[in-house]
Design a protein around this motif. Structure first.
Motif, PDB file in Angstrom:
ATOM      1  N   PRO A 137     -15.964  46.767 -17.638  1.00  0.00           N
ATOM      2  CA  PRO A 137     -16.634  45.874 -16.691  1.00  0.00           C
ATOM      3  C   PRO A 137     -15.770  45.746 -15.437  1.00  0.00           C
ATOM      4  O   PRO A 137     -15.137  44.727 -15.193  1.00  0.00           O
ATOM      5  N   GLN A 138     -15.751  46.761 -14.655  1.00  0.00           N
ATOM      6  CA  GLN A 138     -14.765  46.916 -13.578  1.00  0.00           C
ATOM      7  C   GLN A 138     -14.666  45.686 -12.681  1.00  0.00           C
ATOM      8  O   GLN A 138     -15.663  45.116 -12.254  1.00  0.00           O
ATOM      9  N   SER A 139     -13.429  45.296 -12.402  1.00  0.00           N
ATOM     10  CA  SER A 139     -13.055  44.178 -11.521  1.00  0.00           C
ATOM     11  C   SER A 139     -13.223  42.806 -12.166  1.00  0.00           C
ATOM     12  O   SER A 139     -12.853  41.803 -11.555  1.00  0.00           O
ATOM     13  N   ARG A 140     -13.773  42.730 -13.365  1.00  0.00           N
ATOM     14  CA  ARG A 140     -13.926  41.443 -14.024  1.00  0.00           C
ATOM     15  C   ARG A 140     -12.682  41.118 -14.856  1.00  0.00           C
ATOM     16  O   ARG A 140     -11.969  42.010 -15.304  1.00  0.00           O
ATOM     17  N   VAL A 141     -12.454  39.836 -15.075  1.00  0.00           N
ATOM     18  CA  VAL A 141     -11.331  39.407 -15.908  1.00  0.00           C
ATOM     19  C   VAL A 141     -11.646  39.722 -17.365  1.00  0.00           C
ATOM     20  O   VAL A 141     -12.755  39.433 -17.853  1.00  0.00           O
ATOM     21  N   VAL A 142     -10.695  40.344 -18.065  1.00  0.00           N
ATOM     22  CA  VAL A 142     -10.827  40.606 -19.500  1.00  0.00           C
ATOM     23  C   VAL A 142      -9.662  39.938 -20.220  1.00  0.00           C
ATOM     24  O   VAL A 142      -8.587  39.744 -19.635  1.00  0.00           O
ATOM     25  N   PRO A 143      -9.831  39.580 -21.479  1.00  0.00           N
ATOM     26  CA  PRO A 143      -8.770  38.839 -22.176  1.00  0.00           C
ATOM     27  C   PRO A 143      -7.506  39.641 -22.414  1.00  0.00           C
ATOM     28  O   PRO A 143      -6.399  39.104 -22.338  1.00  0.00           O
ATOM     29  N   ASP A 144      -7.644  40.929 -22.699  1.00  0.00           N
ATOM     30  CA  ASP A 144      -6.478  41.744 -23.002  1.00  0.00           C
ATOM     31  C   ASP A 144      -6.883  43.211 -23.072  1.00  0.00           C
ATOM     32  O   ASP A 144      -8.059  43.558 -22.899  1.00  0.00           O
TER      33      ASP A 144
END
Length: 208
Positions: free
Chosen positions: A134-141
Motif C-alpha cells: 500500500p505504497q506511501s501508507r503507514v504500516v505497522p512493521d
C-alpha cells in the motif's frame, strides 16, 4: 572504466537539435555510453493541492514526442498529488558529466493498454509487490509487508502474467519546458531551454 568529464566544451545554440526530444536522446545516449549508474534515474517533484512540495527519485521508462513516462501506484503520495495538482518537474542529475536536464509540465495518465503491456514485462516479484504494497501508507512493521506479499502469491498462484492492479499505472509528464544545463568554468554554466509557445518551441538561454 569511468571516463573523465571534468573538461567540457561549451553548449551553444548552434549545437542543439531542432527539438527537445532529439537533444534529450543525444544526451541520454551519452550518459548510457559513459557508464553512469542508473542514467534513467530522475527526481520527480510534485505538490499537493495546497502547494506543499515533495520529491523522490523514480525511473524513466520511456519518452517520445508526447513526454516522459514513469509507472507507479496511483494511491501513492505522488499519485494522489498529481491527481490533485496535475503538474510536475523532472530532474536528470548526470553529475559526473556536469549535466542536468530539467523538465516542467502537466501530468496525465497513460492509457491502460500501455500500462498493461509494461506491467507484463516486469519481473514476477515486482508484479506481486505492486499488489502487496500500500505504497506511501503507514504500516505497522516489515512483517505486514511480507504478509501482503504472501497473500499476493497465494492469490495469483502460478498465473502468468500477473495482471496489473487497477490502482497502478503510468504517468506521463508532458513538457512545457525542457532545459539542458551544462557546467562551465567560473560558474558561468550553459543553460539552454526549449519552451513551448502555442504549437511551436522556442529556444532561449538562461543566465546561470
Amino acid at each position: 572504466m569511468r571516463r573523465d568529464y571534468t573538461e567540457r566544451g561549451p553548449l551553444l545554440e548552434a549545437d542543439l537539435a531542432a527539438d527537445w526530444r532529439v537533444q534529450f536522446g543525444r544526451w541520454f545516449a551519452e550518459a548510457v555510453a559513459g557508464g553512469l549508474p542508473e542514467p534513467n534515474a530522475m527526481v520527480l517533484a510534485t505538490a499537493s493541492r495546497g502547494g506543499r512540495p515533495s520529491a523522490r527519485t523514480v525511473l524513466l521508462k520511456g519518452y517520445d514526442d508526447h513526454g516522459f513516462v514513469l509507472f507507479t501506484n496511483y494511491d501513492s503520495r505522488k499519485g494522489t498529488e498529481v491527481a490533485e495538482n496535475p503538474y510536475a518537474s523532472l530532474v536528470f542529475p548526470w553529475f559526473p558529466m556536469q549535466r542536468q536536464v530539467i523538465v516542467t509540465g502537466a501530468v496525465e495518465r497513460v492509457g491502460r493498454a500501455e500500462t498493461d503491456a509494461y506491467f507484463a514485462e516486469r519481473p514476477r516479484g515486482s508484479q506481486l509487490g505492486a499488489w502487496a504494497s500500500p505504497q506511501s501508507r503507514v504500516v505497522p512493521d516489515r512483517a505486514a509487508l511480507e504478509a501482503g506479499l504472501a497473500e499476493a502469491r497465494e492469490r495469483f498462484g502460478d498465473a502468468d502474467p500477473v495482471p496489473a492492479p487497477p490502482h497502478w499505472g503510468g504517468l506521463r509528464v508532458v513538457p512545457e519546458t525542457v532545459e539542458f544545463w551544462q557546467g562551465r568554468a567560473d560558474r558561468l554554466h550553459d543553460r539552454l531551454r526549449y519552451r513551448r509557445a502555442d504549437t511551436a518551441w522556442v529556444v532561449e538561454r538562461l543566465a546561470p
